[in-house]
Design a protein around this motif. Structure first.
Motif, PDB file in Angstrom:
ATOM      1  N   LEU A   1       0.833  -1.203   0.000  1.00 24.70           N
ATOM      2  CA  LEU A   1       0.000   0.000   0.000  1.00 24.70           C
ATOM      3  C   LEU A   1       0.866   1.252   0.000  1.00 24.70           C
ATOM      4  O   LEU A   1       0.562   2.230  -0.697  1.00 24.70           O
ATOM      5  CB  LEU A   1      -0.945  -0.002   1.197  1.00 24.70           C
ATOM      6  N   LYS A   2       1.951   1.238   0.771  1.00 31.84           N
ATOM      7  CA  LYS A   2       2.874   2.372   0.740  1.00 31.84           C
ATOM      8  C   LYS A   2       3.410   2.562  -0.673  1.00 31.84           C
ATOM      9  O   LYS A   2       3.543   3.695  -1.164  1.00 31.84           O
ATOM     10  CB  LYS A   2       4.029   2.146   1.713  1.00 31.84           C
ATOM     11  N   GLY A   3       3.701   1.451  -1.349  1.00 32.49           N
ATOM     12  CA  GLY A   3       4.183   1.544  -2.720  1.00 32.49           C
ATOM     13  C   GLY A   3       3.136   2.103  -3.666  1.00 32.49           C
ATOM     14  O   GLY A   3       3.458   2.854  -4.594  1.00 32.49           O
ATOM     15  N   TRP A   4       1.872   1.737  -3.434  1.00 34.01           N
ATOM     16  CA  TRP A   4       0.788   2.297  -4.257  1.00 34.01           C
ATOM     17  C   TRP A   4       0.759   3.812  -4.103  1.00 34.01           C
ATOM     18  O   TRP A   4       0.657   4.545  -5.096  1.00 34.01           O
ATOM     19  CB  TRP A   4      -0.541   1.676  -3.845  1.00 34.01           C
ATOM     20  N   VAL A   5       0.853   4.292  -2.875  1.00 39.54           N
ATOM     21  CA  VAL A   5       0.854   5.735  -2.637  1.00 39.54           C
ATOM     22  C   VAL A   5       2.076   6.377  -3.284  1.00 39.54           C
ATOM     23  O   VAL A   5       1.971   7.407  -3.966  1.00 39.54           O
ATOM     24  CB  VAL A   5       0.809   6.039  -1.127  1.00 39.54           C
ATOM     25  N   ASP A   6       3.253   5.792  -3.087  1.00 40.51           N
ATOM     26  CA  ASP A   6       4.478   6.355  -3.657  1.00 40.51           C
ATOM     27  C   ASP A   6       4.373   6.516  -5.169  1.00 40.51           C
ATOM     28  O   ASP A   6       4.818   7.525  -5.731  1.00 40.51           O
ATOM     29  CB  ASP A   6       5.676   5.451  -3.351  1.00 40.51           C
ATOM     30  N   ARG A   7       3.802   5.520  -5.828  1.00 42.18           N
ATOM     31  CA  ARG A   7       3.809   5.499  -7.285  1.00 42.18           C
ATOM     32  C   ARG A   7       2.611   6.240  -7.890  1.00 42.18           C
ATOM     33  O   ARG A   7       2.751   6.935  -8.897  1.00 42.18           O
ATOM     34  CB  ARG A   7       3.838   4.051  -7.780  1.00 42.18           C
ATOM     35  N   VAL A   8       1.443   6.096  -7.286  1.00 43.02           N
ATOM     36  CA  VAL A   8       0.228   6.671  -7.869  1.00 43.02           C
ATOM     37  C   VAL A   8       0.041   8.133  -7.475  1.00 43.02           C
ATOM     38  O   VAL A   8      -0.380   8.960  -8.289  1.00 43.02           O
ATOM     39  CB  VAL A   8      -1.007   5.837  -7.469  1.00 43.02           C
ATOM     40  N   PHE A   9       0.372   8.472  -6.250  1.00 41.52           N
ATOM     41  CA  PHE A   9       0.229   9.857  -5.797  1.00 41.52           C
ATOM     42  C   PHE A   9       1.460  10.657  -6.232  1.00 41.52           C
ATOM     43  O   PHE A   9       2.232  11.160  -5.427  1.00 41.52           O
ATOM     44  CB  PHE A   9       0.047   9.903  -4.284  1.00 41.52           C
ATOM     45  N   ALA A  10       1.618  10.771  -7.525  1.00 44.36           N
ATOM     46  CA  ALA A  10       2.787  11.420  -8.108  1.00 44.36           C
ATOM     47  C   ALA A  10       2.647  12.936  -8.073  1.00 44.36           C
ATOM     48  O   ALA A  10       1.541  13.482  -8.172  1.00 44.36           O
ATOM     49  CB  ALA A  10       2.969  10.953  -9.554  1.00 44.36           C
ATOM     50  N   GLN A  11       3.779  13.591  -7.958  1.00 45.12           N
ATOM     51  CA  GLN A  11       3.772  15.050  -8.064  1.00 45.12           C
ATOM     52  C   GLN A  11       3.296  15.437  -9.461  1.00 45.12           C
ATOM     53  O   GLN A  11       3.656  14.827 -10.454  1.00 45.12           O
ATOM     54  CB  GLN A  11       5.168  15.610  -7.789  1.00 45.12           C
ATOM     55  N   GLY A  12       2.469  16.455  -9.493  1.00 47.51           N
ATOM     56  CA  GLY A  12       1.839  16.849 -10.740  1.00 47.51           C
ATOM     57  C   GLY A  12       0.472  16.222 -10.912  1.00 47.51           C
ATOM     58  O   GLY A  12      -0.333  16.695 -11.718  1.00 47.51           O
ATOM     59  N   PHE A  13       0.205  15.167 -10.127  1.00 47.21           N
ATOM     60  CA  PHE A  13      -1.108  14.517 -10.158  1.00 47.21           C
ATOM     61  C   PHE A  13      -1.909  14.823  -8.902  1.00 47.21           C
ATOM     62  O   PHE A  13      -3.109  15.102  -8.976  1.00 47.21           O
ATOM     63  CB  PHE A  13      -0.944  13.006 -10.314  1.00 47.21           C
ATOM     64  N   VAL A  14      -1.265  14.778  -7.742  1.00 43.29           N
ATOM     65  CA  VAL A  14      -1.988  15.023  -6.485  1.00 43.29           C
ATOM     66  C   VAL A  14      -1.623  16.361  -5.850  1.00 43.29           C
ATOM     67  O   VAL A  14      -2.395  16.912  -5.066  1.00 43.29           O
ATOM     68  CB  VAL A  14      -1.751  13.881  -5.476  1.00 43.29           C
ATOM     69  N   VAL A  15      -0.443  16.866  -6.151  1.00 39.61           N
ATOM     70  CA  VAL A  15      -0.004  18.180  -5.663  1.00 39.61           C
ATOM     71  C   VAL A  15       0.822  18.848  -6.752  1.00 39.61           C
ATOM     72  O   VAL A  15       1.321  18.193  -7.666  1.00 39.61           O
ATOM     73  CB  VAL A  15       0.854  18.081  -4.368  1.00 39.61           C
ATOM     74  N   ASN A  16       0.951  20.165  -6.632  1.00 41.60           N
ATOM     75  CA  ASN A  16       1.864  20.919  -7.487  1.00 41.60           C
ATOM     76  C   ASN A  16       2.639  21.858  -6.572  1.00 41.60           C
ATOM     77  O   ASN A  16       2.137  22.914  -6.182  1.00 41.60           O
ATOM     78  CB  ASN A  16       1.102  21.701  -8.561  1.00 41.60           C
ATOM     79  N   LEU A  17       3.837  21.436  -6.201  1.00 43.93           N
ATOM     80  CA  LEU A  17       4.609  22.186  -5.218  1.00 43.93           C
ATOM     81  C   LEU A  17       5.038  23.545  -5.745  1.00 43.93           C
ATOM     82  O   LEU A  17       5.067  24.529  -4.993  1.00 43.93           O
ATOM     83  CB  LEU A  17       5.835  21.371  -4.788  1.00 43.93           C
ATOM     84  N   LEU A  18       5.361  23.627  -7.017  1.00 42.97           N
ATOM     85  CA  LEU A  18       5.827  24.897  -7.578  1.00 42.97           C
ATOM     86  C   LEU A  18       4.735  25.964  -7.545  1.00 42.97           C
ATOM     87  O   LEU A  18       5.019  27.152  -7.389  1.00 42.97           O
ATOM     88  CB  LEU A  18       6.316  24.691  -9.012  1.00 42.97           C
ATOM     89  N   GLU A  19       3.485  25.527  -7.668  1.00 41.64           N
ATOM     90  CA  GLU A  19       2.370  26.473  -7.670  1.00 41.64           C
ATOM     91  C   GLU A  19       1.662  26.537  -6.316  1.00 41.64           C
ATOM     92  O   GLU A  19       0.642  27.216  -6.184  1.00 41.64           O
ATOM     93  CB  GLU A  19       1.368  26.090  -8.763  1.00 41.64           C
ATOM     94  N   GLY A  20       2.208  25.840  -5.321  1.00 42.51           N
ATOM     95  CA  GLY A  20       1.600  25.860  -3.997  1.00 42.51           C
ATOM     96  C   GLY A  20       0.277  25.125  -3.920  1.00 42.51           C
ATOM     97  O   GLY A  20      -0.548  25.403  -3.039  1.00 42.51           O
ATOM     98  N   LYS A  21       0.071  24.166  -4.803  1.00 40.35           N
ATOM     99  CA  LYS A  21      -1.184  23.414  -4.820  1.00 40.35           C
ATOM    100  C   LYS A  21      -1.094  22.248  -3.837  1.00 40.35           C
ATOM    101  O   LYS A  21      -0.909  21.086  -4.216  1.00 40.35           O
ATOM    102  CB  LYS A  21      -1.480  22.907  -6.231  1.00 40.35           C
TER     103      LYS A  21
END
Length: 213
Positions: free
Chosen positions: A109-129
């Motif tokens: 399950l940790k691996g599912w989160v690591d792989r599926v919750f990718a940056q650009g899909f669940v958050v956008n750090l550069l835009e503060g999302k």
């Protein structure tokens, strides 16, 4: 409501499996549409590595965040990741069913989160999302989990400490970080030593909880 159940237990006859099956039955009876990602049955790859990026944007330096953002933008992530992302996009409500192992989730399950919750899909750090602006805002998440020890072990002064602290990295630092509204966790304690009567009681309690969502 579209409900995605992310289920992580290796044994099809486990109590966690019974909870997953009960959730499917009850939620469908309530008129919801349900999909299940049974991670062990799927033999889901639990390790995030370079194979997740078959068309890397930088062949000289491997940056996971950079490759994730590019892979999401270009649709070039590994097929199994993209398939799970489509389920997440479809879902209004994500239900995570798993046992607590070593104060955390099963590795798959940790691996599912690591792989599926990718940056650009669940958050956008550069835009503060992140958090209330996270890219999964508007969705809800629920953790349903089992623990082998009695409930008093998981209190602030108990041997294991407050159980909510054990899972904070999941419900707060992951789900809320991505913008989801987190529904209070459903816990079943003493799961390893329940008799048939206790199993029926906990499944009935689980059904009552689900019908109040």
């Amino acid at each position: 409501m579209n409900v995605l159940i992310i289920y992580a237990h290796p044994y099809p006859a486990s109590f966690n499996a019974a909870m997953k099956d009960k959730a499917v039955s009850v939620l469908q009876d309530m008129g919801h549409t349900v999909k299940v990602s049974d991670l062990y049955a799927m033999k889901f790859k639990a390790v995030l590595d370079q194979d997740d990026f078959p068309q890397p944007c930088n062949r000289e330096y491997f940056s996971i965040p950079g490759e994730q953002v590019a892979g999401v933008r270009n649709g070039t992530l590994a097929p199994d990741i993209q398939a799970e992302m489509k389920k997440v996009e479809w879902a209004d409500f994500l239900l995570f069913q798993f046992p607590i192992w070593w104060s955390s989730t099963p590795a798959i399950l940790k691996g599912w989160v690591d792989r599926v919750f990718a940056q650009g899909f669940v958050v956008n750090l550069l835009e503060g999302k992140v958090y209330t602006e996270g890219l999964l805002s508007g969705k809800k998440a629920l953790i349903s989990t089992t623990a082998g020890s009695p409930p008093e072990f998981y209190t602030e002064g108990g041997p294991h400490g407050d159980i909510n602290h054990h899972l904070m990295s999941l419900w707060h630092n992951t789900f809320e970080f991505c913008g989801m509204e987190v529904v209070p966790t459903f816990y079943v304690f003493n799961a390893a030593v329940m008799d048939d009567l206790q199993v029926r009681f906990e499944l009935e309690r689980w059904e009552e909880y689900l019908r109040l969502l």
